[in-house]
Design a protein around this motif. Structure first.
Motif, short mmCIF file in Angstrom:
data_model
loop_
_atom_site.label_atom_id
_atom_site.label_comp_id
_atom_site.label_asym_id
_atom_site.label_seq_id
_atom_site.Cartn_x
_atom_site.Cartn_y
_atom_site.Cartn_z
N THR A 61 0.84 -1.19 0.00
CA THR A 61 0.00 0.00 0.00
C THR A 61 0.88 1.24 0.00
N SER A 62 0.25 2.38 -0.18
CA SER A 62 1.01 3.63 -0.29
C SER A 62 1.63 4.07 1.03
N PHE A 63 1.13 3.57 2.15
CA PHE A 63 1.69 3.98 3.44
C PHE A 63 2.41 2.84 4.15
N ALA A 64 2.90 1.88 3.40
CA ALA A 64 3.55 0.71 3.99
C ALA A 64 4.77 1.10 4.84
N THR A 65 5.46 2.17 4.47
CA THR A 65 6.65 2.57 5.24
C THR A 65 6.28 3.17 6.59
N TYR A 66 5.07 3.70 6.71
CA TYR A 66 4.64 4.33 7.96
C TYR A 66 3.65 3.49 8.74
N HIS A 67 3.48 2.22 8.37
CA HIS A 67 2.39 1.45 8.95
C HIS A 67 2.49 1.28 10.46
N ARG A 68 3.66 1.15 11.02
CA ARG A 68 3.76 0.99 12.48
C ARG A 68 3.26 2.23 13.20
N LYS A 69 3.70 3.38 12.75
CA LYS A 69 3.25 4.63 13.38
C LYS A 69 1.75 4.81 13.20
N MET A 70 1.27 4.52 12.01
CA MET A 70 -0.14 4.66 11.71
C MET A 70 -0.99 3.76 12.59
N LEU A 71 -0.57 2.52 12.75
CA LEU A 71 -1.34 1.58 13.56
C LEU A 71 -1.35 1.98 15.03
N ILE A 72 -0.24 2.49 15.52
CA ILE A 72 -0.18 2.95 16.92
C ILE A 72 -1.12 4.13 17.12
N ILE A 73 -1.11 5.07 16.19
CA ILE A 73 -2.00 6.23 16.30
C ILE A 73 -3.46 5.80 16.28
N LEU A 74 -3.82 4.91 15.35
CA LEU A 74 -5.20 4.46 15.26
C LEU A 74 -5.62 3.66 16.50
N GLN A 75 -4.69 2.95 17.12
CA GLN A 75 -5.00 2.25 18.37
C GLN A 75 -5.24 3.26 19.48
N LYS A 76 -4.40 4.28 19.57
CA LYS A 76 -4.51 5.27 20.64
C LYS A 76 -5.81 6.07 20.57
N ILE A 77 -6.28 6.34 19.35
CA ILE A 77 -7.53 7.09 19.25
C ILE A 77 -8.76 6.18 19.26
N GLY A 78 -8.55 4.88 19.40
CA GLY A 78 -9.65 3.94 19.58
C GLY A 78 -10.29 3.42 18.31
N ARG A 79 -9.61 3.52 17.18
CA ARG A 79 -10.19 3.03 15.92
C ARG A 79 -9.84 1.58 15.64
N LEU A 80 -8.79 1.06 16.28
CA LEU A 80 -8.35 -0.32 16.08
C LEU A 80 -8.14 -1.00 17.42
N SER A 81 -8.28 -2.30 17.42
CA SER A 81 -7.81 -3.11 18.54
C SER A 81 -6.93 -4.22 17.96
N VAL A 82 -6.04 -4.72 18.79
CA VAL A 82 -5.05 -5.69 18.32
C VAL A 82 -5.21 -6.99 19.07
N SER A 83 -5.07 -8.08 18.35
CA SER A 83 -5.07 -9.41 18.93
C SER A 83 -3.91 -10.18 18.32
N THR A 84 -3.12 -10.76 19.17
CA THR A 84 -1.98 -11.53 18.69
C THR A 84 -2.05 -12.93 19.26
#
Length: 94
Positions: A61-84
């Motif tokens: 995708t176009s933001f593959a280089t920033y995906h870690r930062k993006m995912l952390i931001i989206l988790q912090k604002i409550g748009r995503l949850s993570v399961s491992t």
């Protein structure tokens, strides 16, 4: 602005995933999508119906280089949850 762009990218990823997963018969899947269909089926959780994506889905995708930062931001604002689990990290949409 960037967050909305990321959310749009995630929606595109999920739309593609859903369109491939709608096919119930593996023989109906075109050869180019057969590997994706098999991967998506192997990632599914038997007791979970929520939509999710994996880090593998973000590649290309176009933001593959920033995906870690993006995912952390989206988790912090409550748009995503993570399961491992032992095999895979899944990002669920809230």
């Amino acid at each position: 602005e960037n967050i909305n762009q990321w959310i749009s990218e995630i929606n595109a990823i999920l739309s593609k995933k859903v369109s491939i997963m709608k096919v119930t018969n593996p023989n109906m899947v075109r050869q180019c999508n057969k590997q994706l269909w098999e991967r998506y089926k192997s990632e599914e959780l038997p007791d979970e119906s929520r939509l999710f994506f994996t880090p593998e889905d973000i590649k290309g995708t176009s933001f593959a280089t920033y995906h870690r930062k993006m995912l952390i931001i989206l988790q912090k604002i409550g748009r995503l949850s993570v399961s491992t689990d032992s095999h895979l990290c899944r990002y669920f949409i809230k």
